[in-house]
Design a protein around this motif. Sequence first.
Motif, PDB file in Angstrom:
ATOM      1  N   ALA B 136      39.897  34.890  42.120  1.00  0.00           N
ATOM      2  CA  ALA B 136      41.038  34.534  41.259  1.00  0.00           C
ATOM      3  C   ALA B 136      41.769  35.795  40.811  1.00  0.00           C
ATOM      4  O   ALA B 136      42.993  35.837  40.741  1.00  0.00           O
ATOM      5  CB  ALA B 136      40.554  33.737  40.049  1.00  0.00           C
ATOM      6  N   TYR B 137      40.995  36.820  40.526  1.00  0.00           N
ATOM      7  CA  TYR B 137      41.628  38.046  40.019  1.00  0.00           C
ATOM      8  C   TYR B 137      42.366  38.808  41.103  1.00  0.00           C
ATOM      9  O   TYR B 137      43.155  39.705  40.815  1.00  0.00           O
ATOM     10  CB  TYR B 137      40.583  38.941  39.345  1.00  0.00           C
ATOM     11  CG  TYR B 137      39.728  39.773  40.260  1.00  0.00           C
ATOM     12  CD1 TYR B 137      38.568  39.261  40.836  1.00  0.00           C
ATOM     13  CD2 TYR B 137      40.074  41.084  40.556  1.00  0.00           C
ATOM     14  CE1 TYR B 137      37.781  40.028  41.674  1.00  0.00           C
ATOM     15  CE2 TYR B 137      39.291  41.870  41.399  1.00  0.00           C
ATOM     16  CZ  TYR B 137      38.148  41.332  41.953  1.00  0.00           C
ATOM     17  OH  TYR B 137      37.377  42.098  42.787  1.00  0.00           O
ATOM     18  N   TRP B 139      44.070  37.149  43.556  1.00  0.00           N
ATOM     19  CA  TRP B 139      45.165  36.298  44.030  1.00  0.00           C
ATOM     20  C   TRP B 139      46.484  36.839  43.490  1.00  0.00           C
ATOM     21  O   TRP B 139      46.621  37.055  42.289  1.00  0.00           O
ATOM     22  CB  TRP B 139      44.934  34.864  43.573  1.00  0.00           C
ATOM     23  CG  TRP B 139      45.550  33.848  44.490  1.00  0.00           C
ATOM     24  CD1 TRP B 139      46.650  33.087  44.240  1.00  0.00           C
ATOM     25  CD2 TRP B 139      45.087  33.492  45.799  1.00  0.00           C
ATOM     26  NE1 TRP B 139      46.901  32.267  45.319  1.00  0.00           N
ATOM     27  CE2 TRP B 139      45.968  32.494  46.287  1.00  0.00           C
ATOM     28  CE3 TRP B 139      44.044  33.909  46.616  1.00  0.00           C
ATOM     29  CZ2 TRP B 139      45.829  31.905  47.546  1.00  0.00           C
ATOM     30  CZ3 TRP B 139      43.897  33.330  47.871  1.00  0.00           C
ATOM     31  CH2 TRP B 139      44.774  32.351  48.328  1.00  0.00           C
ATOM     32  N   GLY B 140      47.421  37.054  44.368  1.00  0.00           N
ATOM     33  CA  GLY B 140      48.707  37.613  43.958  1.00  0.00           C
ATOM     34  C   GLY B 140      48.815  39.099  44.217  1.00  0.00           C
ATOM     35  O   GLY B 140      49.910  39.653  44.191  1.00  0.00           O
ATOM     36  N   LEU B 141      47.706  39.753  44.473  1.00  0.00           N
ATOM     37  CA  LEU B 141      47.760  41.196  44.696  1.00  0.00           C
ATOM     38  C   LEU B 141      48.130  41.523  46.139  1.00  0.00           C
ATOM     39  O   LEU B 141      47.849  40.765  47.061  1.00  0.00           O
ATOM     40  CB  LEU B 141      46.412  41.839  44.369  1.00  0.00           C
ATOM     41  CG  LEU B 141      45.910  41.666  42.943  1.00  0.00           C
ATOM     42  CD1 LEU B 141      44.743  42.611  42.689  1.00  0.00           C
ATOM     43  CD2 LEU B 141      47.012  41.908  41.922  1.00  0.00           C
ATOM     44  N   ASP B 145      46.040  46.910  47.107  1.00  0.00           N
ATOM     45  CA  ASP B 145      45.303  46.725  45.857  1.00  0.00           C
ATOM     46  C   ASP B 145      44.085  45.834  46.064  1.00  0.00           C
ATOM     47  O   ASP B 145      43.042  46.032  45.428  1.00  0.00           O
ATOM     48  CB  ASP B 145      46.218  46.113  44.784  1.00  0.00           C
ATOM     49  CG  ASP B 145      47.227  47.121  44.257  1.00  0.00           C
ATOM     50  OD1 ASP B 145      47.044  48.333  44.491  1.00  0.00           O
ATOM     51  OD2 ASP B 145      48.201  46.702  43.611  1.00  0.00           O
ATOM     52  N   LEU B 149      40.425  46.954  44.848  1.00  0.00           N
ATOM     53  CA  LEU B 149      39.648  46.273  43.812  1.00  0.00           C
ATOM     54  C   LEU B 149      38.371  45.648  44.377  1.00  0.00           C
ATOM     55  O   LEU B 149      37.364  45.565  43.669  1.00  0.00           O
ATOM     56  CB  LEU B 149      40.511  45.228  43.093  1.00  0.00           C
ATOM     57  CG  LEU B 149      41.600  45.822  42.195  1.00  0.00           C
ATOM     58  CD1 LEU B 149      42.270  44.732  41.367  1.00  0.00           C
ATOM     59  CD2 LEU B 149      41.048  46.907  41.269  1.00  0.00           C
TER      60      LEU B 149
END
Lengths: 612, 612
Positions: B136-137, B139-141, B145, B149
Motif C-alpha cells: 500500500a505504501y 502504490w503511486g510511487l 522510488d 523503498l
Amino acid sequence: MAGGYQYKVLRVDLTNRTFTEEPLDEKVIHDYIGGRGFGIKYLYDDLNPGTDPLGEDNELIFTAGPLAGTNAQSFSRYKVFFKSPLTGGYFKSSSGGHFGAELKFAGLDIIIIKGISEKPVFLYINDGKYELRDAAYLWGLDCDDTHALIRQELGNPNVKIACIGPAGERGVKYAGIFSERRAAGRGGGGAVMGAKNLKAIVLRGSKKVEVADKTAYTAAVREQIAGYQANPQFASFSKVGTWMAEATNALGIFPTKNFREGSIPNWEKLESSEYLKLLVRKTQCYSCMVHCGSIARVYHGQYAGAWTEGPEYETIWAFSGPMRNADIGLTIAADKLCDDLGLDTISTGSTIGFAYECYEKGLITKKDTGGLELVYGNSDSVLELIRQIAFREGFGDLLAEGSREAGRRIGKGAEHIGIQVKGLELPAYDPRGVKSHGLNLLTANIGADHNTGYAPQEVFGVPIPRAVDRLSPKEKGELTKWNQDSTAFLETGILCSFMPSMGMVPEDVYGRLISSATGIKDFEDPAYLWKIGEKITNFERMFNAREGFGRKDDSFPKRIREEPLPEGPSSGTVFEEEEMLDDYYAVRGWDKKTGIPTQQKLKELDLEFTIQ
Amino acid sequence: MAGGYQYKVLRVDLTNRTFTEEPLDEKVIHDYIGGRGFGIKYLYDDLNPGTDPLGEDNELIFTAGPLAGTNAQSFSRYKVFFKSPLTGGYFKSSSGGHFGAELKFAGLDIIIIKGISEKPVFLYINDGKYELRDAAYLWGLDCDDTHALIRQELGNPNVKIACIGPAGERGVKYAGIFSERRAAGRGGGGAVMGAKNLKAIVLRGSKKVEVADKTAYTAAVREQIAGYQANPQFASFSKVGTWMAEATNALGIFPTKNFREGSIPNWEKLESSEYLKLLVRKTQCYSCMVHCGSIARVYHGQYAGAWTEGPEYETIWAFSGPMRNADIGLTIAADKLCDDLGLDTISTGSTIGFAYECYEKGLITKKDTGGLELVYGNSDSVLELIRQIAFREGFGDLLAEGSREAGRRIGKGAEHIGIQVKGLELPAYDPRGVKSHGLNLLTANIGADHNTGYAPQEVFGVPIPRAVDRLSPKEKGELTKWNQDSTAFLETGILCSFMPSMGMVPEDVYGRLISSATGIKDFEDPAYLWKIGEKITNFERMFNAREGFGRKDDSFPKRIREEPLPEGPSSGTVFEEEEMLDDYYAVRGWDKKTGIPTQQKLKELDLEFTIQ
C-alpha cells in the motif's frame, strides 16, 4: 593519548589536488575532546578573519566523534564546520545516518577540505586511499540521483555519500549537505561545497573502531542502554520521533504567519496521530535503538503519492506555519523536494514565509513572483517556489539569499520582516513563549539555532536542572548557559542532541563512554566536561568576534522584541531582549557592551590566545 | 532430463494467496526447450479464450532461460508472457539487467502469477521462501522510488526487483515492467500487473546455477566468447550500442511525422557521435561482455541535467520522429520520465505522434489537449503529455488507451492515423523501406514488434542467409520466416536478440550451449532447433486464432499500404501487403484466406491439439 585509539586527520586541498594525513596532537584531544571541540579549534586556527565563505580559503571540516561506529548508542552522527555564507560567522551543522560511522571505518576522525577544484569532482575515500574523481556528469543532479549514480560508478551500493544538490551548486545561501535523505542542512554548507566544485564525499571503510578501555566501555554502553530502556521518553520518542506539533501549538509557540500568531488553525491536522496514519516505517541512524526517524507518505489529496524520510517537527512547521495552512501533504512533499534539491527546510520555509508577508504588504507583487500568488491559507505555490529557489530561477534567485539579505534588497521595510538572528532563520518556536529557548536562539554563535542550547525545561517541562516559568525573562541567563554549555560538551562526542533533551544520557554516563573510548581519564569528570563546554562556546564566540560580531548581532527582529502575540497561552508578552542579554552576559562573564568574553574569562578558559 | 539441472515452476495465486511449486515435465522441456517455448505452452494451456487481459484469469509468466545466471554471454535476460490489454492477444515482453539471473539464483525457472490481490502487494521470493508483502505504501510511487523503498524495507540493496510505476497502476495499456531502469516495456504487462494489485516482484537467491555437462558447457562458452571477440560488430556495438539513428535516416526509414516522411531534419543531431558526447558510462546486463547499455546525460539547453540509462535507438526515435523535432535532450529526458513512471517508450512516443497528426488535422484542438500545443518541430509539451498519460490525467487519459483505441474514440478518420498492427505501435522502421522487416512487423503474433523477426539483412546489409533488395516485395516470405523462426528458437534460451542480429552467436554454438546446460542432446541439432522455432511461431498464432485473430489482423494502416514516402532513398514505394502476405502464408503453410496454420502444418509440428 592512553589506550589504543589513534586519531587521524586528512587534509584535502582541492586547488592543488593534494592529500595530507596528519595525526592529532594529544594535547588537542585532551583540551577539546572531539567533534565540536575539534571543529572550532581547526576552523579558528586555519581561517584568517575576513575569509570569503565561498572562496578558496574557507574550509569544510567533517568530524565523527570518538564513539562513532561503535555500539554506543546515538553517537554516530557527524558534524561539519565552516564559515557560513548565510551568517558570515562560525558554523556547525550536523547529520545522522551512516556517514559518521563510515568515516571511522575508513580510518578517519577529521577531514579538512579547502581550496577550489578546477572542475566538478567528488572525493572518494576508500580505506586509506584518497582520490578526486570527475563529477561533471553528476553536476546538476539531485541528491537522490547523485547517490544512485555514484554507487553505480563504484559498483557498490554500500558506500556512504554526503553530497549537494542543485541548490548547493548554485550557491543558495542555505543549501545543505545530504546523506541518504538525512541532512546537515543549516547554514549553507552545501553552498560552500558547491563553491569548491565538490559534488560529494564518498566513503568506504572496513576498519573496526577500537576503544581504549574495552571493559569500561562495555560497562558504560550497558549502562547507557539500560538508561534508555528505563526512560519513559524512550518508548514515545521511538514511536513518534519529533512529531510534536500539538505540543507547541498547545503552548502557543508554533510560529504562524511569520511569527504574527502562535498557533495555526486546524493544527489537529498536523498532530502526531495524523502522521502515524502516514507512517510507512521507522528508520534509524547507525547504532541507535531509538529509531526516531520515519518514512511517511501521502495517500490522498493534492499531494497523494508524495513521500519522504521525515518530516521532522521543524519541517512540518516550515511548510505550514509560515503559510498559515495546515496541509500535512505539503509538509511531506516539500520535505522530499528540499532533500532532493539540497535545501535546508527551516530556512526555505521561513524565507518563503517572509515572502508571503512581503506579498501581503504589497512590498512585492505578482510581477516580482512571476505570477505566483502568496496568500495565507493557500500554499499551492510552495513547491514551485522551492524549485525556483534551488535553481535560482525567477523569484527564487532573490529568496536564495535568505530572508535577511532578501529583505535588504527589497527594502521599504522588508528589512524587518525576515525572522532571523545573524541571518539564520528561526526554527519552529516563538521566543516570546519560551524565553530561555529564545535566549539561546538569540545568542547561539551560529545564529538562531535550536540545537545549540535547546530548553527542554520550557518546551517539555523537564525539571532538570530546575523547573522554570517559560514566560518570565528572569534568571534565564544561567539556564541558557547551562543548556548551551552542556550541549557543547555533549557535542564533542557528537551525541545526538535529542538524547540530552530527554535526559536519556546523564553526564556521568556520557563521561564514562568517551573516557573509555579515548582512554583520557579527565573526560570522566563532569566538572571537566562543563569546562570544555563553556570553553567551546566562548571559543566560537571569539571566532565571530574576530569577524566583527558582537552584541549588535545578538538581536531579534523588531516583531519579537516589540509586538506581543495577539492570543493564546503565550500572548501578551514580548521578548525582553536587553534585560535578558544583560543577565546572560553577566552570567557568561562577557562584556555587557560588546557581548564578547572578558579577558579574565578567556584566561580562565585557556583561550587567552584569542584576545585581540 | 539428463544431467543435474532441475527446472522449478512457482505458481502464485494472488486471489487466494497461495504458492505452489511444481517440477517441469521432461517432455515439455524437450518439446519447448525453455523461455519463449515455455511461455506459449503455459499461456495456451492455462488461459481460456476470451480471458479478460485485466481480469483475474490472465497470467503473468516470468521465465529465465537455462543459461541465465551462468557465465555464458548474453543469456541472462528474462521474458514475461501474458494476454495483452493493448492487442487482446498473446504477448511476450523481455528485459535485460540482473533480474533473470537472480530468478535462477532463487531456484526458479518460471513464475506463473494469476488472480487479483485484494490489496496492493509485492511478491518476495527469498531463496525458496515465498511471501506477499503489503505494498500500500508503494502504490503511486515511481519505479525508482519503489526500488529504493523496497531495498530499504528488506535492508538489502542487492535484491533484484521488477516493478510497475503509476502507469501500470492506472492500467495504461502500454505500461511496462521495470527492473533497475531496464524495461520489459511493450504490450502492457505493467497494466496486467497493476490490475492484479501487484506492485513488484522481488528476488533474492544464493543458489549456483548448475549445468548438466560441465565440460561441454565450458568449451561452448569459450567458443562463444572467442566468436564475440572475432566478430567485427563486437567493438562497435560495445561502443555505441543501439545509437544508430544515422543508419536508418540514411536509408530513409526513420519514421518522421507519423510515418509521413522517412528521415528527420537535422538528423545529425541524433547521430551516435552526439550521444557519445553525453555518455557517462557503459552499462551491462548480467554476464554480458558487450555492455551495450549506457548512462547518458544532458549538459546544456532546455533539458540540462536530465539523464537516463539509455536511450536505446527506439526511444531516440520515439521522442524525435513523431514530433519531427531532433532534440537530443528531449530523448534523454523523456526516456527517464517513461522509466520512472513505467511507460513503454515506443508506444508512448508513437501515440503522442498520433496526437500530433490529429491536432494538425483539426480532429483535436487545444480544448481537448488542455491547452497543450502539438505542433511539428516543437516538442515542448511532450514531457507534460507523458506525465498525463502515466497518471491518466486530462488528455493523457485518452492517449493511455494507445493509438488504435484513441483513434476509434476520436473518430472522424482518426481511426486510420495511429500507426500500429494489432494495436501495437510500430517501432522506428518504416516498413516501406525494409520490406521483410515490415512483413515481420505485419505478421508477428504480438503486433508490430521488431524483435520477433528482425531483418538485419535489410537494415544492416548482413548477407545471412542471403543478400536482399530491401525495397522489393519479392521472396520476402521465406526470409521473414527465417528471421522469425530463428528468433523463436534463440528466445527459448532467451539469448539477447541483438546477438543473432549481428551474427554473433551461430546456431551450432547456441545449440551446444543449451544442450550442455540442459543435458538434452537434441538441442545440439540445428534442424531440431529450427523445428522448435517454427513450432513456437505457429503455436502463438493458434493462441491468437483461438481469440479470433486471423488475416484481417495482419494489416498495416492505409498510409503504409497506399501512400509512398515522398522523398529519400525509400520513397516511391508502398508496402505491398496483400502480395507479401500471400507469399508469407504460402511459405508458412498457412491458409491464405484465414492466415491460420493448416491442419497439416499443425500436425507436422505436433500441434494438432490446437486444431479447433
